[in-house]
Motif scaffolding. Structure first.
Motif, PDB file in Angstrom:
ATOM      1  N   PRO A  36      41.806 -14.721  33.854  1.00 19.63           N
ATOM      2  CA  PRO A  36      41.738 -16.099  34.361  1.00 19.63           C
ATOM      3  C   PRO A  36      42.748 -16.298  35.489  1.00 19.63           C
ATOM      4  CG  PRO A  36      42.233 -16.014  31.986  1.00 19.63           C
ATOM      5  CD  PRO A  36      42.421 -14.644  32.530  1.00 19.63           C
ATOM      6  N   ARG A  37      42.370 -17.122  36.468  1.00 18.63           N
ATOM      7  CA  ARG A  37      43.262 -17.366  37.603  1.00 18.63           C
ATOM      8  C   ARG A  37      43.280 -18.845  37.981  1.00 18.63           C
ATOM      9  NH1 ARG A  37      41.339 -12.326  38.426  1.00 18.63           N
ATOM     10  NH2 ARG A  37      42.741 -10.740  39.260  1.00 18.63           N
ATOM     11  N   THR A  38      44.422 -19.300  38.497  1.00 22.57           N
ATOM     12  CA  THR A  38      44.519 -20.672  39.001  1.00 22.57           C
ATOM     13  C   THR A  38      43.980 -20.727  40.428  1.00 22.57           C
ATOM     14  OG1 THR A  38      46.690 -20.307  39.977  1.00 22.57           O
ATOM     15  CG2 THR A  38      46.647 -20.979  37.661  1.00 22.57           C
ATOM     16  N   ARG A  39      43.745 -21.981  40.902  1.00 24.13           N
ATOM     17  CA  ARG A  39      43.315 -22.148  42.294  1.00 24.13           C
ATOM     18  C   ARG A  39      44.325 -21.527  43.252  1.00 24.13           C
ATOM     19  NH1 ARG A  39      39.298 -26.621  42.476  1.00 24.13           N
ATOM     20  NH2 ARG A  39      39.255 -27.421  40.364  1.00 24.13           N
ATOM     21  N   ALA A  40      45.609 -21.765  42.972  1.00 23.17           N
ATOM     22  CA  ALA A  40      46.662 -21.258  43.868  1.00 23.17           C
ATOM     23  C   ALA A  40      46.644 -19.726  43.913  1.00 23.17           C
ATOM     24  CB  ALA A  40      48.027 -21.754  43.400  1.00 23.17           C
ATOM     25  N   GLU A  41      46.415 -19.103  42.730  1.00 25.47           N
ATOM     26  CA  GLU A  41      46.341 -17.640  42.695  1.00 25.47           C
ATOM     27  C   GLU A  41      45.142 -17.139  43.510  1.00 25.47           C
ATOM     28  OE1 GLU A  41      48.313 -16.398  38.361  1.00 25.47           O
ATOM     29  OE2 GLU A  41      46.233 -17.093  38.452  1.00 25.47           O
ATOM     30  N   LEU A  42      44.039 -17.873  43.422  1.00 23.23           N
ATOM     31  CA  LEU A  42      42.835 -17.459  44.154  1.00 23.23           C
ATOM     32  C   LEU A  42      43.035 -17.625  45.661  1.00 23.23           C
ATOM     33  CD1 LEU A  42      40.168 -18.834  41.676  1.00 23.23           C
ATOM     34  CD2 LEU A  42      40.436 -16.442  42.386  1.00 23.23           C
ATOM     35  N   VAL A  43      43.743 -18.677  46.075  1.00 28.51           N
ATOM     36  CA  VAL A  43      44.046 -18.860  47.493  1.00 28.51           C
ATOM     37  C   VAL A  43      44.922 -17.692  47.970  1.00 28.51           C
ATOM     38  CG1 VAL A  43      45.370 -20.265  49.152  1.00 28.51           C
ATOM     39  CG2 VAL A  43      43.804 -21.368  47.521  1.00 28.51           C
ATOM     40  N   ASP A  44      45.988 -17.428  47.207  1.00 28.23           N
ATOM     41  CA  ASP A  44      46.923 -16.369  47.581  1.00 28.23           C
ATOM     42  C   ASP A  44      46.234 -15.023  47.713  1.00 28.23           C
ATOM     43  OD1 ASP A  44      49.043 -17.990  47.748  1.00 28.23           O
ATOM     44  OD2 ASP A  44      50.039 -17.315  45.898  1.00 28.23           O
ATOM     45  N   SER A  45      45.477 -14.630  46.672  1.00 23.11           N
ATOM     46  CA  SER A  45      45.008 -13.250  46.656  1.00 23.11           C
ATOM     47  C   SER A  45      43.691 -13.050  47.399  1.00 23.11           C
ATOM     48  CB  SER A  45      44.922 -12.731  45.218  1.00 23.11           C
ATOM     49  OG  SER A  45      44.250 -13.648  44.409  1.00 23.11           O
ATOM     50  N   SER A  46      42.961 -14.124  47.712  1.00 24.31           N
ATOM     51  CA  SER A  46      41.714 -13.943  48.470  1.00 24.31           C
ATOM     52  C   SER A  46      41.960 -14.028  49.965  1.00 24.31           C
ATOM     53  CB  SER A  46      40.680 -14.997  48.068  1.00 24.31           C
ATOM     54  OG  SER A  46      41.055 -16.266  48.570  1.00 24.31           O
ATOM     55  N   GLY A  47      43.068 -14.687  50.374  1.00 19.51           N
ATOM     56  CA  GLY A  47      43.283 -14.896  51.803  1.00 19.51           C
ATOM     57  C   GLY A  47      42.388 -16.005  52.352  1.00 19.51           C
ATOM     58  N   LEU A  48      41.607 -16.644  51.457  1.00 22.29           N
ATOM     59  CA  LEU A  48      40.733 -17.742  51.891  1.00 22.29           C
ATOM     60  C   LEU A  48      41.542 -19.045  51.911  1.00 22.29           C
ATOM     61  CD1 LEU A  48      37.576 -16.937  49.717  1.00 22.29           C
ATOM     62  CD2 LEU A  48      37.902 -16.400  52.118  1.00 22.29           C
ATOM     63  N   GLY A  49      41.080 -20.018  52.702  1.00 22.87           N
ATOM     64  CA  GLY A  49      41.752 -21.311  52.760  1.00 22.87           C
ATOM     65  C   GLY A  49      41.550 -22.087  51.459  1.00 22.87           C
ATOM     66  N   ARG A  50      42.448 -23.067  51.194  1.00 20.99           N
ATOM     67  CA  ARG A  50      42.382 -23.855  49.961  1.00 20.99           C
ATOM     68  C   ARG A  50      41.038 -24.588  49.832  1.00 20.99           C
ATOM     69  NH1 ARG A  50      45.218 -25.999  45.790  1.00 20.99           N
ATOM     70  NH2 ARG A  50      46.888 -24.553  46.262  1.00 20.99           N
ATOM     71  N   SER A  51      40.561 -25.166  50.964  1.00 23.79           N
ATOM     72  CA  SER A  51      39.306 -25.929  50.882  1.00 23.79           C
ATOM     73  C   SER A  51      38.133 -24.979  50.618  1.00 23.79           C
ATOM     74  CB  SER A  51      39.090 -26.734  52.154  1.00 23.79           C
ATOM     75  OG  SER A  51      39.049 -25.863  53.266  1.00 23.79           O
TER      76      SER A  51
END
Lengths: 375, 375
Positions: free
Chosen positions: A21-36
């Motif tokens: 499981p991952r948080t939104r912040a973790e997904l932003v960090d590790s995907s390199g994708l923007g928050r939106s």
């Protein structure tokens, strides 16, 4: 969906595919994708059910879930292993884990209509038995015992499949189930399945099937190497030194003509199939044991060429004749080590297949997983 | 930089690498990245000079540039092709286009210190001659005439390179230039260079070098297949049927022992090198022409096994003996078509190398390009 877009999808789903499981912040960090972008993708994946909120001990009360995980149960995959004399069908989750299965004895020579009708009928029965709806089907993966043009899903001059040449296997099932249908030859799906279930961390693997025929599936850089026409891995028609047996392909001295179960059965009294040979070896029959060992030596000579070319770290020997015990592997090792360069055999493992018949079903499911999740 | 992050970089730079100028909106659309991420990446790439504003006819006045393009001139690459008797060094841009070059006759047997000192000295001279600073160097790419452990940049028991075994080639030059140093064997860099300059659209290609030795470089799915120990492509030590010549590797009947320039020179009067053989063939010498054709046949037999295994769409034949004209290719075609399955040779092209010595330099530069730009 453009190439770039699907490459983006890749990454995002691949991150979640490990089940953590991952948080939104973790997904932003590790995907390199923007928050939106991450928020939009999470919403879209939540709506399909491919991603679900993860409820852990620290409850979030009424607030939106803090973490998300991939949900392999969101959809199901229909996986079919079609052999010379059987049709095995399984329903799996998106990880390729088998939920239920059914086996039907049926000759491939009955032709595509009869065989694919059985696949469809068994598929519908498995959906019922597992309580899943047709709308939950992500796709269908099929392995066939002959050359297949993977891009179109049509068999390409298959020698033991009368009536199947250029038949639109994918189209036939797509019409009925309205989902993507991926078709490949049985050796490739066994290689995929064995790799995914037993050697997921291995970059370079060669899967060898020794049965009525002989073929190979090549994993290069963690991915299946199909070649320009999808004809890669045709190791059975490589010439073995010093042999002149006529092969069914029309050439002389092919590996398949000297070391396949059919070649051995033709020379052994009381054997007409690979199962007969396996039984004779297990019963201690000297002629059969000696023949299997010699087949191993012939295979090892050709595998040595493959090892020098490809430098795999694992060779998995499967197919019905691999059940004959240690004689086959011993013969393979004898000549393979004699004819390979030392550097290429440093750390090389030569092993018998583990996943058994599941390898083919798992591999067929992985064809669909990789396609549907754009991996 | 994590794996995911570099995968993101990938995509973004790869988009721009084609040289086409793009707006911020186009980059957001086609990368799948968020607008703020795209802005941050553009600023970062502008600051390194890897991306520059593109000024087109519709001037934007004092406003920020509307479009951006990749700038291959931002940094330079030092590319070295080290052969048995020469050291060729080039300075290239980030696309691998050669800006200047220099060749020094030098025996590899002089050892790593002498040879790498020459590489470094020539590199500094090329930086001066092109007016570039050492700080503009993105990296160094080196091809060596023997097996290399690519991950460490150290030769691995190279047969014709006394004193080089396990020498830290990458470290030696990294200490002096403080940039990434990528090392690979000469056949792999020729395969990379030939693929990038002539067959960039081809997924599956096999490059064959026929010279003093015989080796292959394998492009699988558009990428170099190095294998588990970096030993892939060692086609020269595959056994040829019906031959018993002793090979320098200690085995009998290896392809290299029957079809390399050294093997031919040993059998031909008045020839001690591949250049001598090429000269004899060009002068119409029957014994030399016949020997080259027979070498082609032996090579074709082994290539047939590679074609059955890998199903490439292009085979490029390079190396000094490929200059002997059509006899070599004619011999290769004779046996390759006789021993390959029809499906695997559908549309197969067998061609002579085009890029010549540039292929090695371009390939060495591409090693650096792929590493530095994380492609």
């Amino acid at each position: 969906m453009g190439e770039q877009d699907s490459a983006g999808s890749d990454l995002f789903l691949r991150l979640l595919l490990d089940g953590r499981p991952r948080t939104r912040a973790e997904l932003v960090d590790s995907s390199g994708l923007g928050r939106s972008t991450v928020n939009i993708r999470i919403e879209s994946l939540l709506s399909t059910g491919l991603v679900v909120p993860y409820d852990d001990a620290e409850s979030t009360g009424g607030r939106p879930a803090a973490r998300f995980r991939f949900n392999p149960a969101a959809l199901v995959i229909l996986a079919a292993d079609i052999g010379a004399t059987h049709v095995t069908v399984a329903l799996t989750d998106l990880h390729g884990e088998i939920l239920d299965r059914a086996n039907t004895p049926l000759s491939i020579a009955e032709g595509p209509e009869a065989v694919l009708r059985t696949v469809a009928k068994t598929g519908r029965a498995l959906l019922r038995s597992t309580g899943r709806a047709k709308t939950e089907l992500a796709g269908i993966g099929i392995g066939l015992p002959g050359p297949v043009e993977h891009s179109t899903g049509r068999p390409n001059h298959p020698p033991i499949m009368p009536g199947w040449d250029a038949y639109d296997v994918a189209g036939r099932l797509r019409d009925e189930f309205a989902v993507p249908v991926l078709v490949d030859n049985d050796v490739n799906i066994m290689a995929l399945g064995e790799h995914a279930t037993q050697y997921a961390e291995v970059e370079h693997l060669l899967f060898l099937k020794v049965a009525t025929g002989i073929g190979a599936g090549i994993i290069s850089g963690g991915r299946l190497h199909r070649g320009a026409q999808g004809a890669a891995g045709d190791i059975g028609h490589i010439q073995t030194p010093g042999n002149t047996e006529m092969c069914r392909c029309g050439n002389l001295g092919c590996l398949e003509a000297v070391a396949s179960a059919s070649a051995l059965a033709a020379k052994l009294d009381g054997a007409s199939s690979s199962q007969d040979i396996v039984d004779l070896v297990r019963a201690g029959n000297t002629a059969a044991t000696s023949a299997v060992r010699q087949a191993g030596r012939e295979i090892g000579t050709v595998l040595a060429a493959a090892v020098n070319l490809l430098n795999p770290s694992v060779i998995v020997v499967g197919g019905s004749l691999s059940q004959a015990g240690d004689s086959l592997l011993a013969g393979i090792r004898e000549t393979l080590y004699a004819r390979s360069l030392p550097l290429a055999t440093t750390g090389l493992r030569i092993v018998t297949a583990h996943a058994g018949q599941d390898a083919a079903l798992r591999g067929a499911a992985i064809l669909v997983q990789q396609h549907v999740l754009a991996l």
